[in-house]
Design a protein around this motif. Structure first.
Motif, PDB file in Angstrom:
ATOM      1  N   LEU A 148       1.118  -1.222   0.060  1.00 34.14           N
ATOM      2  CA  LEU A 148      -0.163  -0.004   0.051  1.00 34.14           C
ATOM      3  C   LEU A 148       0.813   1.229   0.062  1.00 34.14           C
ATOM      4  CD1 LEU A 148      -2.614  -1.045   2.769  1.00 34.14           C
ATOM      5  CD2 LEU A 148      -2.410  -1.529   0.492  1.00 34.14           C
ATOM      6  N   ASN A 149       0.480   2.009  -0.767  1.00 37.21           N
ATOM      7  CA  ASN A 149       1.352   3.201  -0.829  1.00 37.21           C
ATOM      8  C   ASN A 149       0.444   4.455  -0.812  1.00 37.21           C
ATOM      9  OD1 ASN A 149       2.587   5.597  -3.324  1.00 37.21           O
ATOM     10  ND2 ASN A 149       3.983   4.952  -1.455  1.00 37.21           N
ATOM     11  N   ASP A 150       0.581   5.538  -0.077  1.00 37.59           N
ATOM     12  CA  ASP A 150      -0.282   6.525   0.254  1.00 37.59           C
ATOM     13  C   ASP A 150       0.260   7.818  -1.089  1.00 37.59           C
ATOM     14  OD1 ASP A 150      -1.310   8.785   2.963  1.00 37.59           O
ATOM     15  OD2 ASP A 150      -1.641   8.949   0.766  1.00 37.59           O
ATOM     16  N   LYS A 151      -0.725   7.688  -1.807  1.00 36.85           N
ATOM     17  CA  LYS A 151      -0.453   8.761  -3.118  1.00 36.85           C
ATOM     18  C   LYS A 151      -1.378  10.070  -2.704  1.00 36.85           C
ATOM     19  CE  LYS A 151       1.643   5.861  -5.780  1.00 36.85           C
ATOM     20  NZ  LYS A 151       2.979   6.105  -6.403  1.00 36.85           N
ATOM     21  N   THR A 152      -1.845  10.542  -1.659  1.00 38.15           N
ATOM     22  CA  THR A 152      -2.886  11.686  -1.583  1.00 38.15           C
ATOM     23  C   THR A 152      -2.297  12.966  -2.079  1.00 38.15           C
ATOM     24  OG1 THR A 152      -3.712  10.562   0.359  1.00 38.15           O
ATOM     25  CG2 THR A 152      -4.183  12.792   0.093  1.00 38.15           C
ATOM     26  N   GLU A 153      -1.079  13.247  -1.367  1.00 40.76           N
ATOM     27  CA  GLU A 153      -0.178  14.536  -1.798  1.00 40.76           C
ATOM     28  C   GLU A 153      -0.053  14.378  -3.206  1.00 40.76           C
ATOM     29  OE1 GLU A 153      -0.471  14.448   2.214  1.00 40.76           O
ATOM     30  OE2 GLU A 153       0.374  12.717   0.947  1.00 40.76           O
ATOM     31  N   GLN A 154       0.426  13.521  -3.820  1.00 44.05           N
ATOM     32  CA  GLN A 154       0.848  13.518  -5.555  1.00 44.05           C
ATOM     33  C   GLN A 154      -0.547  13.745  -6.092  1.00 44.05           C
ATOM     34  OE1 GLN A 154       2.488   9.727  -6.910  1.00 44.05           O
ATOM     35  NE2 GLN A 154       1.850  10.221  -8.908  1.00 44.05           N
ATOM     36  N   ILE A 155      -1.724  13.104  -5.659  1.00 49.13           N
ATOM     37  CA  ILE A 155      -2.932  13.011  -6.726  1.00 49.13           C
ATOM     38  C   ILE A 155      -3.520  14.431  -6.204  1.00 49.13           C
ATOM     39  CG2 ILE A 155      -5.376  12.309  -6.732  1.00 49.13           C
ATOM     40  CD1 ILE A 155      -4.317   9.442  -6.015  1.00 49.13           C
ATOM     41  N   LEU A 156      -3.664  14.980  -5.192  1.00 48.47           N
ATOM     42  CA  LEU A 156      -4.034  16.202  -4.876  1.00 48.47           C
ATOM     43  C   LEU A 156      -3.319  17.489  -5.532  1.00 48.47           C
ATOM     44  CD1 LEU A 156      -5.062  16.269  -1.179  1.00 48.47           C
ATOM     45  CD2 LEU A 156      -6.541  15.930  -3.052  1.00 48.47           C
ATOM     46  N   THR A 157      -1.928  17.145  -5.553  1.00 44.70           N
ATOM     47  CA  THR A 157      -1.162  18.175  -6.363  1.00 44.70           C
ATOM     48  C   THR A 157      -1.333  18.187  -7.787  1.00 44.70           C
ATOM     49  OG1 THR A 157       0.657  17.724  -4.828  1.00 44.70           O
ATOM     50  CG2 THR A 157       1.090  18.692  -6.811  1.00 44.70           C
ATOM     51  N   GLU A 158      -1.742  16.741  -8.248  1.00 45.62           N
ATOM     52  CA  GLU A 158      -1.924  16.858  -9.787  1.00 45.62           C
ATOM     53  C   GLU A 158      -3.238  17.274  -9.971  1.00 45.62           C
ATOM     54  OE1 GLU A 158       0.481  12.705 -10.569  1.00 45.62           O
ATOM     55  OE2 GLU A 158      -1.656  12.742 -10.528  1.00 45.62           O
ATOM     56  N   LYS A 159      -3.990  17.188  -9.091  1.00 42.28           N
ATOM     57  CA  LYS A 159      -5.516  17.779  -9.223  1.00 42.28           C
ATOM     58  C   LYS A 159      -5.475  19.386  -9.311  1.00 42.28           C
ATOM     59  CE  LYS A 159     -10.207  17.767  -7.315  1.00 42.28           C
ATOM     60  NZ  LYS A 159     -11.235  17.394  -6.120  1.00 42.28           N
ATOM     61  N   GLU A 160      -4.684  20.061  -8.242  1.00 42.56           N
ATOM     62  CA  GLU A 160      -4.550  21.510  -8.273  1.00 42.56           C
ATOM     63  C   GLU A 160      -4.064  21.920  -9.462  1.00 42.56           C
ATOM     64  OE1 GLU A 160      -4.058  21.677  -3.327  1.00 42.56           O
ATOM     65  OE2 GLU A 160      -2.447  22.210  -4.582  1.00 42.56           O
ATOM     66  N   GLU A 161      -3.000  21.136 -10.172  1.00 39.43           N
ATOM     67  CA  GLU A 161      -2.310  21.505 -11.198  1.00 39.43           C
ATOM     68  C   GLU A 161      -3.346  21.507 -12.478  1.00 39.43           C
ATOM     69  OE1 GLU A 161       2.274  19.960 -10.129  1.00 39.43           O
ATOM     70  OE2 GLU A 161       1.021  19.016 -11.610  1.00 39.43           O
ATOM     71  N   ARG A 162      -4.017  20.666 -12.682  1.00 40.48           N
ATOM     72  CA  ARG A 162      -5.135  20.456 -13.555  1.00 40.48           C
ATOM     73  C   ARG A 162      -5.977  21.521 -13.553  1.00 40.48           C
ATOM     74  NH1 ARG A 162      -5.024  14.867 -12.257  1.00 40.48           N
ATOM     75  NH2 ARG A 162      -6.907  15.164 -11.220  1.00 40.48           N
ATOM     76  N   GLU A 163      -6.725  21.745 -12.240  1.00 43.95           N
ATOM     77  CA  GLU A 163      -7.613  22.795 -11.943  1.00 43.95           C
ATOM     78  C   GLU A 163      -6.998  24.151 -12.345  1.00 43.95           C
ATOM     79  OE1 GLU A 163     -10.052  20.944  -8.544  1.00 43.95           O
ATOM     80  OE2 GLU A 163      -8.660  22.605  -8.033  1.00 43.95           O
ATOM     81  N   LEU A 164      -5.755  24.338 -11.979  1.00 38.42           N
ATOM     82  CA  LEU A 164      -4.892  25.727 -12.327  1.00 38.42           C
ATOM     83  C   LEU A 164      -4.768  25.892 -13.903  1.00 38.42           C
ATOM     84  CD1 LEU A 164      -3.778  28.228 -11.216  1.00 38.42           C
ATOM     85  CD2 LEU A 164      -1.352  27.096 -10.906  1.00 38.42           C
ATOM     86  N   THR A 165      -4.352  24.803 -14.440  1.00 33.60           N
ATOM     87  CA  THR A 165      -4.370  24.980 -15.787  1.00 33.60           C
ATOM     88  C   THR A 165      -5.569  25.070 -16.604  1.00 33.60           C
ATOM     89  OG1 THR A 165      -2.495  23.231 -15.690  1.00 33.60           O
ATOM     90  CG2 THR A 165      -3.547  23.488 -17.758  1.00 33.60           C
ATOM     91  N   ASP A 166      -6.634  24.316 -16.149  1.00 32.53           N
ATOM     92  CA  ASP A 166      -8.012  24.698 -16.743  1.00 32.53           C
ATOM     93  C   ASP A 166      -8.487  26.152 -16.358  1.00 32.53           C
ATOM     94  OD1 ASP A 166      -8.167  21.901 -17.401  1.00 32.53           O
ATOM     95  OD2 ASP A 166      -8.941  21.092 -15.688  1.00 32.53           O
ATOM     96  N   ARG A 167      -8.200  26.736 -15.300  1.00 30.32           N
ATOM     97  CA  ARG A 167      -8.637  28.221 -14.901  1.00 30.32           C
ATOM     98  C   ARG A 167      -7.912  29.023 -16.023  1.00 30.32           C
ATOM     99  NH1 ARG A 167      -6.725  28.436  -9.979  1.00 30.32           N
ATOM    100  NH2 ARG A 167      -8.695  27.247  -9.345  1.00 30.32           N
TER     101      ARG A 167
END
Length: 660
Positions: A148-167
């Motif tokens: 099991l690997n905790d990917k929370t920070e990576q996924i949230l960071t990618e999500k923020e980057e996608r949202e910023l790019t979309d904005r």
């Protein structure tokens, strides 16, 4: 005997080979298993990694590495309680794949780290599982080993980057100015929707505009150089015959350099000003039309004078002896006859009527009079204006026997003369309002537009996200200001054409009011102003035009923001009866500059601004009044005078629907 010995020897050799094969296969399987375990343990080197073992006989999972589960382990059924409901099917499918014989499988699910506390502390977990089989039958899985690997920070960071790019992509695509990026050789990289609209792209990646460089297009061929160091501004007629483009445009080209001061990109900004140019040309034509109208008015006055003398005319002849009058449409054709007593009944306290009682004394000389009287030639209760000319006539002995003359109905001419005066005054006022409006619009539009262009230049030089966010906020605010000005101009067009139509529909006004209040709260940037909302009902179902009502509240608050520097702005509504009708009383109270008593009567007129230094077109309150009038309601303002604040209110008739 020798043959038997040979056979036995061969059997022993074959058995030895088979046993050797079995031994090698067992060693290979153990080696694979050791490699899998080594891979699992290698992934546990990070702090965010965990290793679990799930025993398939008792469905109990426990920690091999880390503290992901409680110390005494957890069953498969218990683990499902801590997996996000939307992800449980992913985890179940993951397990099924392992059970059905997959050598390994993986999935990502959300896990509640708080577990029994159920605080919804969701973490994104990447689970990679391998299977351990029973050594006896080699087909029955006995254990699952999961990394099991905790990917929370990576996924949230990618999500923020996608949202910023979309904005940023959304800002680029929704810009009201056409924008495009070109490489240093002038080849198109990307263009926003507005530019594709102006240049009539056939597709988003129109090959025509990618085929030619910026330096080869006719519009830029002779004015754009590759050694451009400063921004290039110009206004030109843009023509692309291949795409049917033929418009007037304002263009700005901005070169972008890297840290080594080498040219990297060109940014193109284009704005279609064809309509603005047409408006300017139309304004010049309107000026010429106004002059022609003034000349036509003078001619019209001459024609009216002629019409007053000749249109709707009847001839008449009276006989004093018979005391009767005969009317003619033509001199030789009798239209009607009536006695003096009946004729007198048509006059209203007029000297002409009194003269008919003593005709010899009154009509002994020519008479001309304009009188207000009941109609002669048709049945109507409405009075009409009549012009009567009378000349005495005599018999062969010189004795006066009667009069003759003309009766002319000049009612329409009198009304048209009044209308002419009103229209003349209105035309003069329209010319003055137009000049004032154009001067105001030139200033009002230039202010936010300069800010947008200026801060767009500054945006490229900002290095930190905080600085960029501040500049973007300024650009956004000025875009909103420019949009409101355009909306006011469109509203003016609707006022002139009568297109503002109120369409009541079944609406929850409380929800509608709270929605616009939430939106308006964002517009108050002054920390010295408190925005208050009084919404007394949790729900208020009625039949009303919610959009137009929100427009009134928005205009009220926008007006209050302009004139309030400190204190509060308060909006609210309540149910109120007026003239035995149920309705909604909506108000906006502020502690601003207030309105002197002598000016309160004209604040709802068009183009009225009590302070010329405040931005705006002077149309907002007049639009509110038109909406109120079309709704059958009332609108007004109360203020004790200068620096005493003011309260703008509107009452719209509507009836609350009682719901069970």
């Amino acid at each position: 005997m020798q043959i038997l010995i040979v056979i036995l020897t061969l059997v022993v050799i074959i058995i030895g080979v088979i046993l050797n094969r079995i031994t090698l296969y067992s060693i290979r399987k153990n080696t694979w298993r050791a490699k899998d375990m080594a891979t699992i343990m290698q992934r546990t080197l990070n702090d965010n990694n965990y290793v679990l073992r799930l025993n398939l006989q008792n469905h109990l999972a426990y920690n091999l590495y880390g503290d992901f589960l409680p110390a005494d382990g957890m069953t498969y059924e218990q683990s499902l309680e801590y997996i996000h409901p939307d992800d449980r099917h992913l985890y179940t499918e993951f397990m099924i794949r392992l059970v059905k014989g997959a050598e390994s499988s993986d999935c990502i699910f959300r896990w509640d780290r708080s577990q029994d506390k159920h605080e919804n502390d969701w973490r994104y977990i990447h689970d990679v599982g391998v299977v351990e089989y029973d050594q006896a039958d080699k087909k029955t899985p006995i254990n699952f080993y999961c990394t099991l690997n905790d990917k929370t920070e990576q996924i949230l960071t990618e999500k923020e980057e996608r949202e910023l790019t979309d904005r940023y992509r959304k800002l680029f695509e929704q810009s009201i100015v056409g924008q495009a990026f070109y490489d240093k050789d002038g080849h198109l990289l990307t263009a926003n929707h507005k530019l594709r609209e102006i240049l009539k792209f056939k597709t988003e990646d129109d090959p025509f505009y990618h085929r030619y460089s910026l330096f080869e297009l006719p519009t830029f061929r002779y004015i754009l150089r590759k050694d451009l160091t400063d921004d290039l501004y110009f206004c030109t007629k843009t023509v692309m015959y291949e795409r049917g483009v033929n418009c007037y445009s304002e263009i700005r080209i901005h070169p972008i350099f890297n840290e080594d001061h080498q040219l990297e990109f060109f940014t193109l900004y284009m704005r279609d000003v064809t309509q603005e140019r047409e408006l300017y040309q139309q304004d010049k034509e309107n000026e010429a039309s106004l002059q022609r109208t003034n000349l036509a008015i003078e001619q019209y006055e001459t024609e009216l004078k002629y019409l007053m003398e000749n249109v709707d005319m009847h001839f008449f002849r009276t006989s004093f002896e018979k005391r009767e009058v005969t009317f003619y449409r033509e001199m030789s054709v009798i239209e009607s006859k009536m006695g003096f007593d009946e004729l007198i009944s048509h006059f209203i306290d007029d000297p002409f009527a009194e003269g008919l009682r003593h005709p010899y004394e009154f009509f002994n000389e020519p008479k001309s009079t304009l009188t207000h009287m009941r109609p002669f030639f048709h049945d109507s209760d409405e009075l009409e204006w009549t012009f009567i000319d009378s000349i005495p006539y005599y018999d062969e002995n010189g004795k006066q026997t009667g009069t003759y003359g003309v009766v002319r109905n000049v009612t329409d001419l009198i009304y048209k003369q009044e209308q002419l005066k009103e229209e003349t005054e209105r035309a003069n006022q329209a010319g003055m309002r137009k000049s004032t409006f154009l001067a105001s619009m030139s200033h009002e539009i230039r202010t936010p537009l300069n800010a947008i262009v200026g801060f767009s230049d500054v945006l490229a030089t900002m290095s930190t996200p905080e600085e960029r966010e501040g500049i973007i906020q300024v650009i956004s605010n000025n875009c909103d200001m420019l949009l409101r000005l355009v909306n006011d101009i469109l509203a003016l067009s609707s006022l002139e054409s009568g297109d503002i139509i109120v369409k009541p529909t079944r609406t929850d006004f409380a929800k509608c009011f709270n929605s616009v209040a939430t939106s308006l709260a964002q517009r108050i940037k002054n920390p010295k102003i408190e925005f208050l909302v009084e919404s007394p009902y949790p729900t208020y179902i009625t039949t009303i035009d919610g959009g137009r009502t929100q427009q009134i509240v928005t205009n009220f608050v926008t007006n209050a923001i302009k004139y309030t520097q400190q204190g509060h702005i308060k909006i609210g509504y309540e149910q109120q009866m007026r003239q035995d009708k149920e309705g909604l009383y909506i108000y906006c109270e502020d502690t601003g500059a207030g309105i002197p008593k002598e000016h309160q009567g004209k604040v709802f007129d068009r183009f009225v601004k009590l302070n010329d230094f405040v931005q705006g077109t002077g149309l907002g309150l007049s639009i509110c009044k038109l909406i109120a009038d079309n709704s059958g309601g009332e609108i007004g303002v109360t203020s004790e005078g200068k620096d005493c604040g003011s309260t703008f209110w509107v009452w719209i008739p509507c009836k609350q629907e009682i719901t069970e």
